[in-house]
Design an enzyme around this catalytic site. Structure first.
Site, mmCIF file in Angstrom:
data_model
loop_
_atom_site.group_PDB
_atom_site.id
_atom_site.type_symbol
_atom_site.label_atom_id
_atom_site.label_comp_id
_atom_site.label_asym_id
_atom_site.label_seq_id
_atom_site.Cartn_x
_atom_site.Cartn_y
_atom_site.Cartn_z
ATOM 1 C CE LYS B 92 -4.129 -1.999 0.337
ATOM 2 N NZ LYS B 92 -5.143 -1.847 -0.730
ATOM 3 C CD GLU B 114 -10.022 4.134 0.482
ATOM 4 O OE1 GLU B 114 -9.798 5.338 0.311
ATOM 5 O OE2 GLU B 114 -9.328 3.229 -0.051
ATOM 6 C CB SER B 380 -0.036 -7.992 -1.264
ATOM 7 O OG SER B 380 -0.912 -8.823 -0.520
HETATM 8 C C1 LIG Z 1 -1.615 -6.989 2.383
HETATM 9 C C2 LIG Z 1 -2.741 -6.613 1.497
HETATM 10 N N1 LIG Z 1 -2.867 -7.236 0.306
HETATM 11 C C3 LIG Z 1 -3.873 -6.951 -0.530
HETATM 12 C C4 LIG Z 1 -4.840 -6.014 -0.199
HETATM 13 C C5 LIG Z 1 -5.970 -5.799 -1.156
HETATM 14 O O1 LIG Z 1 -5.885 -4.605 -1.866
HETATM 15 P P1 LIG Z 1 -5.536 -4.580 -3.406
HETATM 16 O O2 LIG Z 1 -6.436 -5.540 -4.094
HETATM 17 O O3 LIG Z 1 -5.792 -3.176 -3.807
HETATM 18 O O4 LIG Z 1 -4.108 -4.958 -3.566
HETATM 19 C C6 LIG Z 1 -4.744 -5.320 1.015
HETATM 20 C C7 LIG Z 1 -5.751 -4.309 1.407
HETATM 21 O O5 LIG Z 1 -5.891 -3.872 2.510
HETATM 22 C C8 LIG Z 1 -3.666 -5.638 1.884
HETATM 23 O O6 LIG Z 1 -3.545 -5.026 3.076
#
Ligand SMILES: Cc1ncc(COP(=O)(O)O)c(C=O)c1O
Lengths: 257, 403
Positions: B92, B114, B380
């Site tokens: 993020k 948000e 992620s």
């Molecule tokens: C670690 C992590 N991965 C994925 C996401 C999902 O978001 P996005 O689909 O925008 O990557 C989030 C959202 O809070 C997150 O904290």
């Protein structure tokens, strides 16, 4: 001439009053009582909100009315059925206000056709942008004989106001300041803005909305604009109402009598 | 004409999805962004500051790690793109760094955001502290209860957290409240949206900021394997920002399979799911046309996932287009499969993933893997924020008690 435009009689005293109510509020079938009472009590136009789960442009009062209406079981289909049933009793022009997603799911073409058949005269879809209107949707709306009303705000550049006025029919909706519905307003700033619009000599009459809530603000707004729209204040007056028709009459008397 | 999946049309369309379905009250803010984002992002001074912060503050490049024991378990070469090692613990921050620099150049003094799980809220509060800007984060009342540690982190970073009490009181409603705040502040405020959603130019802008993920992946993979492109890229999709970043520089290379993994919750047809492409229809949510989970009457429904970051009833328009066109392969993993995949990674590789990322890992069990193929999986985020959920699982399986 469009039915909406015909209410703007030159020299009409007191300004045009357009009252907003969320369909299905406070009860599922309340429109059957509220609309005739609005008409008989002197509303010049009525605007009916299509309840939606995510009304981005609305403040807490209208959001809440939407939530209640949805919990009551209101749907767009049912709303159009209710309007069809009331059609013969209503002479006051009816405007539907809603969000694009509701209309898209119903089917845009079918929505316009069914709305026109139910006696609707105009549409306000705040999240339908100019680009999409020109590309696709404007033609469908016009083909069905409906007026489309764009919003402008104090932040809207003059050239853009003129373009949106050109695309609108019936009237132009002047949002009194950049805000969601139901917020309190500094009326003197609103007056300056309305004067600015008046000097532009637009094609359409101008109705001002957002924050018009009582006799004073209605009188101040309509001293310059052609009319005003009252929503949140009316909805608040119906909260916990056991007799929406009587409360509607009383509310209209509090605005002008 | 050659078309690119990377770039939307001037009006922000990816195929039939995207656009800017916004009320007039938002027009000045959105138009200003549309007019200036590309120009600002291309300024050499902007690029320099962005890259420096990514390196020295975020800790980029994030490693591309060959997960040997997990690879062995699946008979593949599995590389993890370690976004979990970034400052604040997820991808993020790539986006919030980019947007705070943009907000500064637009002269904005007040930042709103948000958040669902609180990861994006923390990443926003972090960059606001870094730049000395006022920070207001909208968070669903229910999520505030569920994610107390992240609320405390935001408070410690100096942000104000405002509960969203409308609708279902979760991420969707926090987003509505942030948009309403922006309507009420047309001059001094920038809205840092947390994923590739929202009106044009947000999906494109956020995808560009996150594209650093695949930009690094290419050269890192080349260093390690001699090839710049893997056979597959796998990422989880809430709104889709980590997936957009992980896919970005492979979008126009059809030989690379792009696998997007949504949250199936208790199962796609359980009534408690967030698998948007499986359950949704074209619609408009938060200012763009995409695929939306909704009733027949067009009321947006509340999704369910064990992972708050995937608990969103839509996806970004880029992903709707990847789904629609067949360019992307869309899978979903249940709560249970994802928790299991998280434990597997922890025990085979010594890495505790975020629940969101665990969904991407769970997809490995669903794919027809070719022996020896090269896979890049976007890890992620890290699992610290999800320990309460993991503890429950441990209590269930071995009776441990962490009270
Ligand atoms: C670690 C992590 N991965 C994925 C996401 C999902 O978001 P996005 O689909 O925008 O990557 C989030 C959202 O809070 C997150 O904290």
């Amino acid at each position: 001439m469009s039915k909406i435009k015909s209410v703007f009689v030159p020299g009409k005293a007191g300004g045009i009053l357009n009252v907003y109510i969320t369909a299905g509020y406070p009860q599922l079938n309340s429109l059957a009582e509220i609309l005739p009472a609005l008409q008989d009590g002197g509303a010049d136009l009525v605007e009916i909100g299509i309840p939606y789960s995510d009304p981005l442009a609305d403040g807490p009062v209208i959001q809440h009315s939407s939530t209640v209406a949805l919990a009551n079981g209101m749907t767009l289909q049912l709303l159009l059925e209710q309007l069809s049933a009331l059609k013969d009793r209503l002479t006051v022009p009816v405007i539907l206000m809603g969000y694009m997603n509701s209309v898209m799911q119903y089917g845009f073409e079918k929505f316009c056709a069914d709305a026109a058949a139910a006696g609707v005269s105009g549409l306000i879809l705040p999240d339908l942008p100019e680009f999409e209107f020109r590309k696709e949707y404007g033609a469908v709306i016009n083909r069905n004989g409906l007026d489309f009303i764009f919003l402008v705000t104090p932040e809207t550049a003059e050239e853009r106001v003129r373009r949106l006025d050109e695309l609108s029919n019936g009237f132009l909706y002047a949002v009194s300041s950049s805000s969601t519905t139901g917020s309190d307003k500094d009326m003197s700033a609103v007056i300056d803005y309305l004067q600015r619009l008046k000097k532009m000599k637009l094609k359409n009459p101008v109705l001002v909305g957002f924050g018009i809530r009582d006799r004073q603000s209605f009188a101040a707004a309509t001293a310059i604009a052609d009319g005003a729209i009252i929503g949140s204040a009316f909805i608040q007056s119906l909260e916990n109402s056991s007799d929406p028709a009587a409360d509607t009459t009383r509310f209209l008397q509090s605005i002008r009598s | 004409m050659e078309t690119s999946y990377q770039h939307p049309s001037p009006e922000g369309y990816y195929g039939r999805f995207g656009g800017a379905y916004i009320p007039e009250m938002l027009f000045p803010n959105v138009e200003e962004l549309q007019a200036r984002y590309l120009q600002i992002m291309e300024e050499p001074a902007f690029r320099q500051e962005f890259n420096e912060l990514l390196r020295d503050y975020v800790g980029r490049p994030s490693p591309l790690y060959l997960a040997r024991r997990l690879s062995q378990a699946y008979g593949v070469q599995l590389y993890l793109k370690r976004e979990d090692l970034n400052h604040t613990g997820a991808h993020k921050i790539n986006n919030t760094i980019g947007q705070i620099l943009l907000a500064e150049r637009l002269g904005k003094k007040r930042i709103i955001a948000e958040t669902g799980a609180g990861q994006h809220g923390v990443a926003t509060a972090t960059v606001c502290a870094l730049k000395g800007l006022e920070c207001i984060v909208y968070m669903g009342e229910k999520d505030i209860e569920r994610q107390a540690p992240n609320v405390a982190r935001m408070h410690m970073l100096g942000a104000k957290v405002i509960p969203a009490t409308s609708g279902s009181k979760t991420l969707k409603d926090a987003t509505n409240e942030a948009i309403r705040d922006w309507i009420n502040h047309p001059h001094d405020t920038h809205y840092i949206i947390g994923s590739v959603v929202g009106p044009h130019p947000y999906p494109d802008m956020v995808a560009r900021f996150q594209s650093i993920i695949s930009e690094e992946t290419r050269w890192q993979l080349k260093e390690k394997t001699g090839r710049e492109t893997p056979d597959r890229v796998i990422a989880c999709v809430g709104g889709g920002s980590n997936a957009a970043g992980a896919f970005y520089h492979f979008l126009d290379e059809p030989q690379v399979e792009l696998v997007a993994v949504e949250a199936a919750g208790l199962g796609i047809h359980s009534g408690l799911s967030a698998a948007t492409t499986a359950l949704g229809r074209p619609g408009i949510l938060h200012g763009s046309k995409s695929i939306v989970m909704q009733t027949e009457d067009g009321q947006v429904v509340e999704p369910h996932s064990i992972s708050a970051g995937l608990d969103y009833p839509g996806i970004g328009p880029l992903h709707a287009h990847l789904f629609d066109s067949g360019r992307g392969k869309f899978l979903s993993a249940t709560d249970e499969e994802s928790v299991r995949a998280a434990f597997k990674l922890a025990q085979l590789e010594g890495i505790i993933p975020a629940l969101e990322s665990a969904h991407a890992l769970a997809a490995l069990d669903q794919l027809d893997l070719v022996n020896g193929e090269t896979i890049v999986l976007c890890l992620s985020g890290r699992g610290d924020k999800d320990m309460a959920t993991y503890m429950k699982q441990l209590q269930m399986t071995n009776g441990a008690n962490y009270e």
